[in-house]
Design an enzyme around this catalytic site. Structure first.
Site, mmCIF file in Angstrom:
data_model
loop_
_atom_site.group_PDB
_atom_site.id
_atom_site.type_symbol
_atom_site.label_atom_id
_atom_site.label_comp_id
_atom_site.label_asym_id
_atom_site.label_seq_id
_atom_site.Cartn_x
_atom_site.Cartn_y
_atom_site.Cartn_z
ATOM 1 N N ASP A 2 74.866 7.536 -3.320
ATOM 2 C CA ASP A 2 75.234 6.195 -2.899
ATOM 3 C C ASP A 2 74.653 5.226 -3.940
ATOM 4 O O ASP A 2 73.949 5.621 -4.875
ATOM 5 C CB ASP A 2 74.720 5.911 -1.490
ATOM 6 N N TYR A 3 74.960 3.975 -3.762
ATOM 7 C CA TYR A 3 74.635 2.892 -4.699
ATOM 8 C C TYR A 3 73.140 2.868 -5.068
ATOM 9 O O TYR A 3 72.305 2.568 -4.213
ATOM 10 C CB TYR A 3 75.007 1.590 -4.003
#
Ligand code: BGC
Length: 775
Positions: free
Chosen positions: A295-296
């Protein structure tokens, strides 16, 4: 999903088979020959690549058209030329994407195409209900269709990869992202996961209108402590496998091309660095062979988690089984050094690179890097009338009628109607959270939907009545991502009086209250799960007028409606219904569509009951059913002194404008043996005054197990449409597969003994039969 048999009433009409709940596309092209061709192609490409170019394929920067996290990437153009970028996301528009692809193809040494991602979560420009709303439709064909439309639009506009579906089971209404998932149930969640993957990926990923799905967030992101986003998770493996893992696994079984690691820790290790999760479970046990993306800034965040510096955590992630690094550039800036220092191996880097290249191969990008994105096609496809019509239908099917006293709904299309509430005329807040591609200027507001569809015969007058919240600072926080709430700064008394004056001129009040769109979603956790006081005060004031009130509830999470539910005559939960929200709400309020949505998540009486979910365990001191029903306290039993055990609205709950009667439950064999199958059936009759659909639900309880077992588990459902007065026998086929669970040794099997088979209209109202299944 097993085949379900619907047998028409009276036994005279012919038997017929309902179609599979989801249309599983046949991936006919995935032959051995195809696989070996792919392997050979990727191997020969790998052989030409430098270490830097390999690591470059693992790098996924954000282009910054919209930002969802704390960092943005820079110098992307130069990095693409240098072969240091594998894919890009947060960039919108066919021509724009084409131009960037051109840089990769014409200026980088090996001309490896980029993959373009986006959070196409519940539609693209044509926006569907938020995922929790989609789940409330319990209609797998419609959900699959919504993903198909999203893929058609996104691919025409250049996107080849979506960060969806999110299949995180959650029992935590404080958590804002509960809006992005399918609710609390592993079975329903698994069916939806499949439907979404099939919808996005279709029968051949390389077609120009199919996109790669990414199941997220692996794993357990919905179980963060106290409902705070990104928070710690600690859970037994028995619970993981039985209650939280099934939807991720269902997506893998459905052939999902990619997986996103979650932000939270699992077993004391961030999911991004957790080898047991990303390799042992995902690949070795479940056979996943696509690629895993973080994820980010998920890798960088492991520094704050406290498991090492950037170089260490990047190596940890690679070794755990992560293939692509979203935004943080931990791989890009440290992996080569780690390789030189012997902290990662060439084989590990090659493996990750190979997986990314294979995905690009499957998408057909090596044959035609420009296959996704066609500005002309996008003009025709994106936000087309056809897609909007589909979205309008799906939106109406997602709405849940929670109360309807004296049949206030459907409304009669005449007279004067006061339409009151803070979001009545607000375009930005119709689509709900995670609608990055939506064009809010196009969204149909409640007022517009009512006017356009019924304005000829009905006089609609409106007032705001209240702001979303009394607290301006809080309301500004809620209005994230440009979803302004048009705050009205006049004194609250003035707003209330204006609303009461408008109401006094009307025959009926439509009161739209609840949350604004960004009160749920990422980084939108709340410690209260009630409607803000400003709007409750409005409801009280309007109640004094004595006019009937049809309350339209906007929400992205289960709210505690205890202080609210007695005041309006009707409550229609519309979630955030998407770009066609206003039209769809009007359709349901005026009976063009009879609501049939059912809650995919429990609505508690109060926050103190949380976590509250239907498939809980019994405990050693359960309260008697009688006391549960009467809400009576008993000392030394599992209950609260100051609150009932039951929720306000149970999982699976939802009313219709018509009524359905259940009778004569039957099972074909109460003593099945081994691999026999049995049928459980019930008579369903539409006894009311409207045609309508009912979601008939099958639950099973395993009464004695080698591990404790839930008091019931959803094992099947059918959405059955019946004309007024019509009845049908609804039949479920049950096999030992439906009885399996993971025991304390994580062995997946069924155990002989007594089971309770339950069929009903929601998880709390069921008819039961006991059976004894021997081995
Ligand atoms: C979210 C993901 C999302 C990603 C890319 C993150 O903040 O957790 O769900 O896919 O951003 O936008």
């Amino acid at each position: 999903m097993k085949k379900l048999v619907l047998v028409a009433a009276l036994g005279l009409a012919p038997y017929f088979f309902a179609q599979e709940m989801v249309n599983k596309p046949v991936q006919a092209y995935q032959t051995e020959q195809y696989k070996s061709k792919k392997k050979a192609f990727v191997e020969s490409l790998l052989a030409k690549m430098t270490v830097d170019e390999k690591i470059g394929q693992l790098n996924l920067p954000s282009a910054g058209d919209f930002t969802t996290g704390q960092a943005q990437s820079s110098n992307i153009g130069k990095k693409i030329e240098d072969g240091l970028v594998g894919g890009l996301f947060n960039i919108k528009g066919a021509d724009k994407i084409r131009a960037v692809q051109k840089v990769a193809i014409e200026k980088s040494r090996l001309k490896i195409p980029l993959i373009f991602g986006m959070d196409v979560i519940h539609g693209y420009e044509t926006t569907f209900p938020i995922p929790l709303g989609l789940a409330a439709s319990w209609d797998m064909n419609l959900i699959q269709q919504s993903a198909r439309v999203a893929a058609n639009e996104a691919s025409a506009d250049g996107i080849s990869w979506t960060f969806s579906p999110m299949t995180d089971i959650s029992r935590e209404p404080r958590w804002g992202r509960i809006s992005e998932g399918s609710g609390e149930d592993p079975y329903l969640g698994s069916e939806i996961a499949k439907a979404m993957v099939y919808g996005y990926q279709g029968k051949d990923l390389s077609l120009s209108n199919t996109i790669m799905a990414c199941v997220k967030h692996f794993a357990l992101y919905g179980a963060g402590e106290a409902g705070m986003d990104y928070n710690t998770v600690d859970m037994s493996r028995v619970r993981m496998f039985n209650e939280f893992f099934p939807p991720y696994k269902a997506a893998v079984d459905a052939g999902v091309g990619s997986v996103m690691a979650s932000f939270n820790e699992v077993d004391g290790m961030p999911a991004t660095g957790n080898r047991w999760l990303q390799t042992e479970v995902l690949r070795n046990q479940w056979g996943f062979d696509g690629f895993v993306v973080t994820d980010y800034t998920g890798i960088n965040e492991m520094v704050d988690h406290g498991v090492g510096d950037l170089q260490q955590v990047s190596a940890l992630a690679l070794k755990a089984g992560i293939d692509m690094d979203m935004v943080g550039e931990g791989f890009l800036t440290t992996l080569k050094k780690s390789l030189q220092e012997g902290k990662v191996t060439q084989a590990e880097i090659d493996l990750a690179t190979r997986r990314v290249l294979e995905a690009k191969y499957d998408l057909g990008l090596f044959t035609d890097p420009y296959r996704y994105g066609d500005a002309k096609l996008a003009k025709k496809e994106v936000y087309s009338q056809k897609n909007r019509d589909i979205a309008r239908n799906v939106a109406a099917q997602s709405m849940v009628l929670m109360k309807n006293e004296n049949n206030v709904l459907p409304l009669k299309a005449n007279g004067t109607v006061a339409v009151i509430g803070p979001l009545v005329n607000n375009k930005q807040n119709m689509t709900g959270t995670w609608s990055v591609a939506a064009q809010h200027a196009n969204s149909v507001t409640l007022m517009k939907g009512l006017q356009d569809n019924f304005g000829k015969n009905v006089k609609f007058i409106s007032a705001k009545g209240a702001n979303i919240d009394y607290d301006e600072k809080l309301e500004n926080i809620y209005a994230a991502h440009g979803k302004i709430t048009d705050r009205d700064n006049r004194p609250k008394e003035v707003l209330l009086k204006e609303a009461v004056d408008v109401a006094n001129k009307a025959d009926v009040i439509i009161l739209a209250i609840g949350e604004s769109a960004e009160m749920s979603g990422e980084s939108s956790s709340r410690t209260e799960i009630t409607i803000p006081q400003s709007q409750i005060d409005l409801l009280h004031e309007l109640k004094k007028t004595g006019k009937p009130i049809a309350m339209v509830l906007f929400t992205g999470r289960p709210l505690a409606l205890t202080n609210v539910k007695d005041l309006p005559d009707a409550i229609l939960n519309v979630w955030f219904a998407g770009s066609e929200a206003g039209n769809a709400i009007a359709d349901v309020l005026y009976g063009k569509v009879n609501p049939s949505g059912k809650l995919p998540v429990t609505f508690p009486r109060s926050l103190g009951q949380v976590p509250i979910y239907y498939n809980h365990k019994n405990t050693g001191r359960p309260l008697s059913q009688e006391k549960v029903d009467k809400c009576e306290y008993e000392r030394f039993r599992a209950n609260y002194m100051d609150e009932c055990n039951t929720p306000l609205y149970p999982f699976g709950y939802g009313l219709s404008y018509t009524q359905f009667a259940y009778s004569d439950m039957n099972v074909t064999n109460t003593n099945p043996k081994g691999n026999q199958t049995i049928q459980a059936s019930i008579n369903l009759r539409n006894t009311g005054n409207y045609d309508g659909a009912e979601v008939v639900q099958l639950y099973i309880r395993d009464i004695v197990g080698s591990n404790t077992r839930p008091v019931k588990e959803l094992k099947g459902f059918q959405k059955v449409f019946l004309k007024k007065g019509e009845s049908k026998r609804v039949t479920f086929t049950i096999t030992p597969e439906d009885l399996k669970f993971y025991n304390h040794e994580l062995k997946y099997d069924w155990e002989p003994g007594e089971f309770e088979i339950m069929i009903g209209t929601n998880s709390a109202e069921v008819q039961k039969t006991k059976i004894n299944w021997s081995k």
